[in-house]
Design an enzyme around this catalytic site. Structure first.
Site, short mmCIF file in Angstrom:
data_model
loop_
_atom_site.label_atom_id
_atom_site.label_comp_id
_atom_site.label_asym_id
_atom_site.label_seq_id
_atom_site.Cartn_x
_atom_site.Cartn_y
_atom_site.Cartn_z
N MET A 1 0.71 -1.13 0.04
CA MET A 1 0.01 0.13 0.03
C MET A 1 0.94 1.05 0.11
SD MET A 1 -3.48 -1.01 2.11
CE MET A 1 -2.82 -0.82 3.60
N GLY A 2 2.00 1.08 -0.17
CA GLY A 2 3.06 2.16 -0.76
C GLY A 2 3.50 2.79 0.99
N ALA A 3 4.12 3.99 0.72
CA ALA A 3 4.91 4.55 1.97
C ALA A 3 5.89 3.46 2.43
CB ALA A 3 4.00 4.74 3.33
N HIS B 1 9.84 -3.35 2.85
CA HIS B 1 9.13 -3.80 1.65
C HIS B 1 10.25 -4.07 0.59
CE1 HIS B 1 5.67 -0.90 3.17
NE2 HIS B 1 5.02 -2.14 2.52
N GLY C 1 5.07 -10.03 3.73
CA GLY C 1 5.70 -9.85 4.85
C GLY C 1 5.30 -10.77 5.96
N LYS D 1 5.59 -9.87 9.16
CA LYS D 1 4.99 -8.92 9.90
C LYS D 1 3.64 -8.97 9.95
CE LYS D 1 4.40 -4.73 11.82
NZ LYS D 1 3.03 -4.27 11.20
N GLN E 1 9.32 -2.90 11.45
CA GLN E 1 8.86 -1.76 10.41
C GLN E 1 7.77 -1.92 9.90
OE1 GLN E 1 12.29 -1.11 7.74
NE2 GLN E 1 13.72 -0.80 9.33
N SER F 1 4.42 1.07 7.68
CA SER F 1 4.13 2.19 7.25
C SER F 1 3.54 3.39 8.42
CB SER F 1 3.40 2.25 6.11
OG SER F 1 4.08 1.29 5.02
O1 PAF Z 1 0.06 -5.84 3.45
C1 PAF Z 1 -0.64 -5.12 2.96
O2 PAF Z 1 0.26 -3.92 2.39
C2 PAF Z 1 -1.99 -4.90 2.17
O3 PAF Z 1 -2.72 -5.58 3.11
C3 PAF Z 1 -1.80 -5.64 0.85
C4 PAF Z 1 -1.43 -6.87 1.06
C5 PAF Z 1 -1.03 -5.21 0.06
C6 PAF Z 1 -3.22 -5.74 0.33
O4 PAF Z 1 -3.73 -4.27 0.34
#
Ligand code: PAF
Length: 300
Positions: free
Chosen positions: A45-47, A52, A162, A164, A199, A201
């Site tokens: 989901m970025g950040a 990541h 992850g 996490k 870690q 976001s």
């Molecule tokens: O872990 C995440 O960032 C989200 O839950 C994912 C797997 C990208 C689904 O939106």
């Protein structure tokens, strides 16, 4: 927004292709596969943080092309949760992906992921209703739905998630098994700051004071894992961990629990772990307005 595949350079050497539509992504992946290449996928989901990027590195060990997606998925947020404030840092994220030689980033719109009138969802029952599912009942249904859709868009050979988000990883594994997605799911080790904080976001939400306290969740879990490995009763080790977390300034604990690593079913609290057993210790607790989750493996 302009459509098409773009390349962004973070340095002279590295570039990442930017893809915004399902049809472009599918065409790109098809061309790679026809050329004998293999594709690894890391949904996010970025950040983006080091955690990541380590998932991209992990994918690269297995495949020749890597695709990360960045999509803040509305379906996994309940009204009143942090969908609107969730950090969005597209340019920074793209530069980070380029720095680890990720081949492409998929940045779909909401309409691309959920075409108008879309009513098809994925529910991984049982596993989604435990632990975090009790506190965020919508959450894993939203995750399974978007990940299934992302898998169909990216059609990867391998996908990395992850550890996490341990429950999420188990939900995805189960979905892939039940629906027969021809995708190998790999778990990536949790990256931690120097004080042990996993870690995430959402760590960006923590005030400096909260950030100083946040390491206590891992410290308490680590101490409990050592006690459990030495034969302590789970009820005592977990109670002590809860005490440490509260003393550190966390305002509410959702759970600190010991579970079977595959089924996520709670293990008996009043008997020590069996010799040779491998279990998972999971915790979720609130520091101010931020909910932190963490988990570690415990071996006796
Ligand atoms: O872990 C995440 O960032 C989200 O839950 C994912 C797997 C990208 C689904 O939106």
């Amino acid at each position: 927004m302009k459509q098409g595949i773009w390349k962004v350079n973070s340095t002279k050497e590295n570039s990442v292709e930017i893809i915004r539509t399902r049809s472009e992504l599918q065409a790109r992946v098809r061309a790679w596969k026809q050329a004998g290449e293999t594709v690894g996928f890391v949904p996010t989901m970025g950040a983006l943080h080091e955690g990541h990027l380590s998932l991209i590195e992990k994918a690269k060990e297995k495949v020749t092309r890597t695709v990360a997606s960045i999509f803040v998925n509305p379906a996994q947020f309940a009204p009143g949760e942090d969908f609107d404030t969730y950090p969005r840092r597209e340019a920074e994220d793209i530069a980070k992906l380029a720095s680890v030689n990720c081949t492409a980033v998929y940045l779909p719109s909401v309409a691309e992921m959920y075409p108008e009138g879309s009513v098809t969802n994925v529910r991984v029952e049982s596993l989604s209703d435990l632990l975090d599912g009790i506190y965020r009942p919508h959450f894993f249904y939203g995750v399974a739905t978007v990940v299934a859709r992302l898998f169909l868009h990216a059609q990867p050979d391998v996908a990395v998630f992850g550890e996490k988000d341990y429950q999420q990883l188990q939900v995805i594994r189960r979905m892939v098994r039940d629906l027969g997605f021809p995708i190998e799911i790999i778990g990536g080790e949790t990256k931690r700051d120097a004080d042990g904080l996993a870690q995430s976001s959402r760590n960006l939400y923590l005030s400096p004071e909260e950030r100083r306290a946040a390491g206590a969740i891992f410290a308490a879990m680590h101490r409990a894992s050592v006690r459990l490995a030495l034969g302590a009763l789970p009820s005592e080790a977990l109670k002590e961990a809860e005490g440490h977390i509260v003393t550190a300034g966390f305002r509410k604990i959702d759970y600190v629990t010991l579970v079977d690593p595959a089924t996520l079913q709670a293990l008996p609290a009043d008997e020590p772990m069996k010799e040779g057993a491998v279990v998972r210790l999971l915790a979720a607790a609130w520091l101010g307005k931020t909910r932190l989750i963490d988990n570690i493996s415990v071996t006796r």
